[in-house]
Write an enzyme that holds these catalytic residues in place. Structure first.
Site, PDB file in Angstrom:
ATOM      1  N   SER A   1       0.833  -1.187   0.000  1.00 50.56           N
ATOM      2  CA  SER A   1       0.000   0.000   0.000  1.00 50.56           C
ATOM      3  C   SER A   1       0.881   1.256   0.000  1.00 50.56           C
ATOM      4  O   SER A   1       1.839   1.349   0.768  1.00 50.56           O
ATOM      5  CB  SER A   1      -0.869  -0.040   1.268  1.00 50.56           C
ATOM      6  OG  SER A   1      -1.799   0.964   1.218  1.00 50.56           O
TER       7      SER A   1
ATOM      8  N   CYS B   1      -3.493  -7.946   6.539  1.00 48.19           N
ATOM      9  CA  CYS B   1      -3.201  -6.566   6.951  1.00 48.19           C
ATOM     10  C   CYS B   1      -3.420  -6.402   8.460  1.00 48.19           C
ATOM     11  O   CYS B   1      -4.471  -6.750   8.982  1.00 48.19           O
ATOM     12  CB  CYS B   1      -4.083  -5.592   6.169  1.00 48.19           C
ATOM     13  SG  CYS B   1      -3.758  -3.888   6.635  1.00 48.19           S
TER      14      CYS B   1
ATOM     15  N   LYS C   1      -3.696 -14.055   0.644  1.00 48.22           N
ATOM     16  CA  LYS C   1      -2.434 -13.695   1.297  1.00 48.22           C
ATOM     17  C   LYS C   1      -2.730 -13.483   2.775  1.00 48.22           C
ATOM     18  O   LYS C   1      -3.591 -12.681   3.128  1.00 48.22           O
ATOM     19  CB  LYS C   1      -1.849 -12.437   0.666  1.00 48.22           C
ATOM     20  CG  LYS C   1      -0.526 -11.993   1.277  1.00 48.22           C
ATOM     21  CD  LYS C   1       0.132 -10.917   0.412  1.00 48.22           C
ATOM     22  CE  LYS C   1       1.427 -10.415   1.014  1.00 48.22           C
ATOM     23  NZ  LYS C   1       1.236  -9.546   2.181  1.00 48.22           N
TER      24      LYS C   1
END
Ligand SMILES: Cc1cc2nc3c(=O)[nH]c(=O)nc-3n(C[C@H](O)[C@H](O)[C@H](O)COP(=O)(O)O)c2cc1C
Length: 339
Positions: free
Chosen positions: A33, A115, A154
């Protein structure tokens, strides 16, 4: 000297098959990101012509409401193979966003289940899905039913040291329809600290039939080979090692294909690459791109006398010309030393 065992050699001679997609590189550029936009990917692609590249993660809700569509649509010609990474916790939004992503050219759809950022985990996305495997399964199923391209996941090894569930979680993702799994060898509570625990990647690889990609601390040819040997993983994904160093994926890929360790770029080569990066950010994003370029420039500029001063100066640029002037001066200064 980096030695590759006969077993790894044999694995490397085969393409990486992700469902209906065949890749001719086992080295992937991770989604990052704020980094892996079109400009950065263009530079990675220069050195790694066949590797899978990923967009920055995009929120499915944003795509559905068109707010983040600009980011996704930002795929240029010559970028393939490219995967679009989505995050959210609502299967129906994810399915709708995935359909749009495929229409934009995604070769695969990657689902972010790693994340660690509070803003995202509090809403049930990213690594919090490790604590809600049934929701994660529903997402994978919904997306796999919605699109004709492979769906990949992921994720991390677990939420924290008391809740490491990578093997069980990965099995469930495979059963739900994931065609590849990338495992970052840290828990959510580790964030990005401490060494990646590759032993968990080995355990997950042994438990699954789909390809498993190792992620975490892949920073050089040597670490990539060591990780592939230790884990048996089907490929490696590079992340922080590529900040200010878009050469990394190509360097590892080239070694795995030829057995020759490429000579590293000189500081001058890196500055020329930084200059191209700056130009691309300007071209694609205008002044916003120049401001984003500041952090990239700081990552590139190291390893020579005067680097610290140049870094400080580049961190304040407001125009592409100011950046070019600074970089050109430094490149000229290094030319005498490097020739
Ligand atoms: C600045 C930054 C941005 C990241 N953005 C994403 C992202 O958008 N999607 C994702 O799956 N992982 C993201 N990650 C995690 C990395 O892809 C990778 O899993 C992690 O950095 C571990 O690899 P490393 O030890 O080689 O850095 C990000 C990491 C960093 C440092």
């Amino acid at each position: 000297m980096v030695i590759v065992s006969p077993g790894l050699q044999a694995r490397l001679s085969q393409p990486l098959v992700i469902g209906s997609v065949t890749l001719h590189s086992r080295v992937l550029q991770s989604p990052l990101s704020g980094v892996t936009d079109r400009a950065f990917r263009q530079l990675v692609r220069r050195y790694a012509p066949t590797s899978m590249l990923y967009t920055e993660m995009v929120q499915a809700t944003g795509v559905c409401h068109a707010q983040q569509l600009e980011k996704i649509m930002d795929i240029g010609t010559g970028e393939q193979p490219i995967s679009i990474q989505l995050f959210d916790c609502r299967p129906d939004f994810m399915a709708a966003a995935a359909r749009k992503a495929v229409a934009e050219g995604a070769k695969t759809i990657d689902i972010n289940m790693g994340c660690p950022v509070n803003k995202i985990t509090k809403k049930g996305g990213g690594s919090s899905l490790l604590c809600q495997p049934e929701v994660a399964e529903a997402i994978v199923r919904a997306v796999a039913e919605a699109v004709p391209v492979p769906v990949t996941v992921k994720t991390r090894i677990g939420w924290d040291d008391d809740h490491i569930n990578a093997v069980e979680f990965a099995r469930r993702m495979e059963a739900a329809g994931a065609q590849m799994l990338t495992l970052h060898g840290r828990t959510r509570s580790q964030g990005y600290q401490g060494p990646a625990r590759w032993e968990w990647i080995g355990r997950v690889k042994a438990a699954l039939s789909i390809p498993v990609i190792a992620n975490g601390d892949i920073v050089s040819v040597e670490s990539a080979v060591r990780c592939l040997e230790e884990t048996g993983a089907d490929g490696v994904m590079c992340s922080r090692g590529t900040l200010g160093y878009p050469f990394l994926v190509g360097e590892i890929d080239s070694f795995l294909k030829t057995g020759a360790v490429p000579s590293p770029p000189t500081p001058g080569d890196r500055l020329r690459c930084a200059r191209d990066h700056l130009g691309l950010l300007w071209q694609y994003k205008g002044t916003r791109g120049i401001h984003q370029a500041r952090k990239h420039m700081a990552w590139y500029v190291k390893g020579f006398e005067g680097a610290a001063t140049l870094r400080q100066q580049l961190c304040q640029i407001d125009t592409v010309e100011a950046g070019y002037d600074l970089l050109d001066g430094a490149i000229a200064g290094l030319a005498g030393i490097e020739s």
